[in-house]
Scaffold this motif. Structure first.
Motif, mmCIF file in Angstrom:
data_model
loop_
_atom_site.group_PDB
_atom_site.id
_atom_site.type_symbol
_atom_site.label_atom_id
_atom_site.label_comp_id
_atom_site.label_asym_id
_atom_site.label_seq_id
_atom_site.Cartn_x
_atom_site.Cartn_y
_atom_site.Cartn_z
ATOM 1 N N LEU A 1 8.264 -2.823 -4.846
ATOM 2 C CA LEU A 1 7.190 -3.922 -4.440
ATOM 3 C C LEU A 1 5.913 -3.370 -4.463
ATOM 4 C CD1 LEU A 1 9.509 -5.670 -2.168
ATOM 5 C CD2 LEU A 1 9.184 -6.297 -4.444
ATOM 6 N N GLY A 2 5.634 -2.126 -3.629
ATOM 7 C CA GLY A 2 4.511 -1.510 -3.408
ATOM 8 C C GLY A 2 3.620 -1.229 -4.743
ATOM 9 N N VAL A 3 4.422 -0.885 -5.725
ATOM 10 C CA VAL A 3 3.575 -0.541 -7.069
ATOM 11 C C VAL A 3 2.879 -1.845 -7.608
ATOM 12 C CG1 VAL A 3 3.844 -0.222 -9.529
ATOM 13 C CG2 VAL A 3 4.685 1.370 -7.720
ATOM 14 N N TRP A 4 3.668 -2.961 -7.460
ATOM 15 C CA TRP A 4 3.035 -4.356 -7.889
ATOM 16 C C TRP A 4 1.869 -4.701 -6.935
ATOM 17 C CZ3 TRP A 4 3.742 -6.413 -12.343
ATOM 18 C CH2 TRP A 4 5.038 -6.213 -12.878
ATOM 19 N N VAL A 5 2.001 -4.420 -5.581
ATOM 20 C CA VAL A 5 0.781 -4.634 -4.869
ATOM 21 C C VAL A 5 -0.063 -3.796 -5.007
ATOM 22 C CG1 VAL A 5 -0.059 -4.482 -2.375
ATOM 23 C CG2 VAL A 5 2.311 -5.406 -2.866
ATOM 24 N N ALA A 6 -0.016 -2.538 -5.499
ATOM 25 C CA ALA A 6 -0.980 -1.598 -5.665
ATOM 26 C C ALA A 6 -1.599 -2.278 -7.230
ATOM 27 C CB ALA A 6 -0.587 -0.226 -6.089
ATOM 28 N N ALA A 7 -0.847 -2.559 -7.991
ATOM 29 C CA ALA A 7 -1.348 -3.042 -9.426
ATOM 30 C C ALA A 7 -2.421 -4.272 -9.174
ATOM 31 C CB ALA A 7 -0.309 -3.246 -10.174
ATOM 32 N N TRP A 8 -1.804 -4.802 -8.026
ATOM 33 C CA TRP A 8 -3.022 -6.015 -7.820
ATOM 34 C C TRP A 8 -4.232 -5.560 -7.188
ATOM 35 C CZ3 TRP A 8 -3.089 -8.676 -2.488
ATOM 36 C CH2 TRP A 8 -3.940 -9.821 -2.552
ATOM 37 N N ARG A 9 -4.096 -4.626 -6.172
ATOM 38 C CA ARG A 9 -5.307 -3.893 -5.426
ATOM 39 C C ARG A 9 -6.171 -3.252 -6.303
ATOM 40 N NH1 ARG A 9 -3.855 -6.579 -1.537
ATOM 41 N NH2 ARG A 9 -3.337 -5.609 0.756
ATOM 42 N N ARG A 10 -5.815 -2.813 -7.393
ATOM 43 C CA ARG A 10 -6.489 -1.881 -8.507
ATOM 44 C C ARG A 10 -7.203 -0.730 -7.965
ATOM 45 N NH1 ARG A 10 -3.448 -2.554 -12.242
ATOM 46 N NH2 ARG A 10 -4.965 -1.063 -13.513
ATOM 47 N N PRO A 11 -6.374 0.203 -7.212
ATOM 48 C CA PRO A 11 -7.163 1.372 -6.524
ATOM 49 C C PRO A 11 -7.583 2.226 -7.538
ATOM 50 C CG PRO A 11 -4.946 1.685 -6.309
ATOM 51 C CD PRO A 11 -5.026 0.349 -6.796
ATOM 52 N N ASP A 12 -8.388 3.362 -7.187
ATOM 53 C CA ASP A 12 -8.612 4.397 -8.248
ATOM 54 C C ASP A 12 -7.505 5.340 -8.423
ATOM 55 O OD1 ASP A 12 -12.028 4.116 -8.719
ATOM 56 O OD2 ASP A 12 -11.607 3.910 -6.496
ATOM 57 N N ILE A 13 -6.806 5.445 -7.476
ATOM 58 C CA ILE A 13 -5.750 6.259 -7.352
ATOM 59 C C ILE A 13 -4.403 5.742 -6.458
ATOM 60 C CG2 ILE A 13 -4.735 8.510 -6.794
ATOM 61 C CD1 ILE A 13 -7.563 9.732 -7.307
ATOM 62 N N LEU A 14 -3.409 5.758 -7.188
ATOM 63 C CA LEU A 14 -2.146 5.463 -6.311
ATOM 64 C C LEU A 14 -1.452 6.840 -6.050
ATOM 65 C CD1 LEU A 14 0.124 3.591 -5.095
ATOM 66 C CD2 LEU A 14 1.089 3.745 -7.593
ATOM 67 N N HIS A 15 -1.414 7.242 -4.571
ATOM 68 C CA HIS A 15 -0.886 8.422 -4.415
ATOM 69 C C HIS A 15 0.686 8.128 -3.917
ATOM 70 C CE1 HIS A 15 -1.596 12.787 -2.632
ATOM 71 N NE2 HIS A 15 -0.167 12.356 -2.919
ATOM 72 N N ILE A 16 1.534 8.536 -4.598
ATOM 73 C CA ILE A 16 2.984 8.367 -4.080
ATOM 74 C C ILE A 16 3.700 9.573 -3.447
ATOM 75 C CG2 ILE A 16 5.610 7.953 -4.858
ATOM 76 C CD1 ILE A 16 4.440 6.394 -7.256
#
Length: 391
Positions: free
Chosen positions: A99-114
């Motif tokens: 679910l968090g990946v989809w939220v991040a895709a909506w937010r469009r950050p420069d970097i997603l750090h998992i």
């Protein structure tokens, strides 16, 4: 991503802020911050604060059951978003990360750090959605005793996805970094955990609350999970022959399990064992500051933050001889063979009978401050980010 006005954060001049565009990062793969139990959680809490001070726009996606608020909240300049996850140990992390990946895709950050190899299973989805992904390997989670065969296979697959398919890779242990680089033929940066060196102490009354006396108790701060081996420590404490000391276990269990029940039952049967529950902030700091000895008997660590914290307080320490603990390069007398309860009992007795000098404690604190400061950790992490964003 919509550009944000560039303002100099605390500790950074306006001129410095203009030289580098304000970047947006989302952290995912953890329970949440602040003051949530766990090494990954502590790592992200401290790193996020440092990145905010460096001018980054930082967001942490946490699991709502561990966060006391509903809706996005700003804490110390960091946006914390609670997101639902199932209350089932085997599904909590992976469903929340999905679910968090989809939220991040909506937010469009420069970097997603998992963070951690379990959540790294979702790296392919994140890349499919056009995100730039960094993964931090916090240790071989498939070696944890709580997981069965299927879960361990999924964790190894997560390791593969994180180390082979992410854009940037970090490991908190030098040994893990070397192993991953060799195993997956990909560069892995070694960025250790950090520690906050305490300078000011606040009395909270926790010692009186639990009937503790300064410098008359042994401390372990850790979750009640099998790899932390609290049961070994309780048995060794009972055998070490120092009835004038107490044993303090600061921690708890997110999920009640047969192991956590065993810890509570064994603790109740041994005089002098005190269970404080999970502690944080000034209350935990007071427990560290007044302990006579810190012991970490665990069978699995990435890089042990709690052990570093104990060293930052100048405490004598005793740790199992696993690779992650030995990477700290402590003297031989500070280690004991993993699972050897007799050796642990002897080591505890020796440490309690021969406390370190004030000079030795000071030198230890100074070493930790120089080698494991969070600003240093943040700068090394930023090097990974900048390399990725420059491509």
């Amino acid at each position: 991503m919509t550009s944000l006005p560039i303002e100099a954060p605390p500790g950074q001049s306006a001129v410095a802020a203009k030289h580098e565009p304000r970047r947006h990062i989302v952290f995912l793969g953890l329970r949440g911050i602040p003051n949530v139990q766990g090494g990954v959680e502590k790592h992200v809490e401290m790193l996020a604060g440092e990145l905010t001070a460096c001018g980054w726009d930082v967001e942490v996606i946490g699991r709502s059951r561990y966060l006391p608020h509903a809706g996005t909240k700003t804490w110390n300049g960091i946006r914390v978003l609670p997101l639902w996850s199932p209350r089932k140990m085997a599904l909590e992390a992976i469903v929340h990360t999905f679910l968090g990946v989809w939220v991040a895709a909506w937010r469009r950050p420069d970097i997603l750090h998992i963070h951690a190899i379990g959540p790294a299973l979702l790296v392919p989805l994140a890349r499919l959605l056009g995100l730039k992904v960094v993964v931090t390997h916090h240790g071989y989670d498939y070696d944890r005793q709580k997981w069965g065969g299927f879960a361990r296979r999924m964790l190894k697959l997560g390791e593969y996805c994180g180390m082979r398919l992410s854009h940037g890779r970090i490991a908190v242990s030098n040994e893990v970094a070397r192993t991953m680089s060799s195993r997956y033929d990909a560069p892995v940066a070694f960025v250790p955990n950090g520690v906050t060196v305490p300078h000011n102490r606040t009395e909270t009354g926790i010692l009186g609350e639990f009937g503790l006396r300064p410098k008359r108790y042994v401390l372990l701060a850790a979750r009640f999970v099998p790899e932390k081996r609290q049961t070994d420590l309780i048995k060794a404490f009972a055998a070490c022959g120092h009835a004038d000391f107490q044993l303090v276990l600061a921690g708890g269990a997110e999920f009640e399990t047969p192991y956590s029940a065993e810890v509570r039952a064994l603790a109740g049967s041994v005089p002098g064992v005190v269970l404080t529950g999970f502690q944080t902030g000034d209350r935990l700091a007071e427990l560290f500051a007044n302990a006579a000895l810190f012991v970490l008997p665990s069978s699995h660590e990435g890089m042990p933050i709690a052990l570093l914290e104990a060293m930052a307080y100048g405490l004598p320490v005793l740790a199992s001889d696993i690779v992650a603990n030995k990477e700290l390069g402590l003297p031989a007398a500070d280690y004991f063979p993993l699972g050897d309860i007799d050796a642990l009992a002897r080591g505890m007795a020796s440490k309690l009978e021969n406390p370190p000098s004030d000079e030795a404690s000071h030198e230890q604190r100074l070493h930790v401050e120089q080698a494991y400061s969070w600003p240093s950790v943040a700068e090394k992490t930023l090097q990974v980010y900048r390399s990725l964003l420059a491509r």
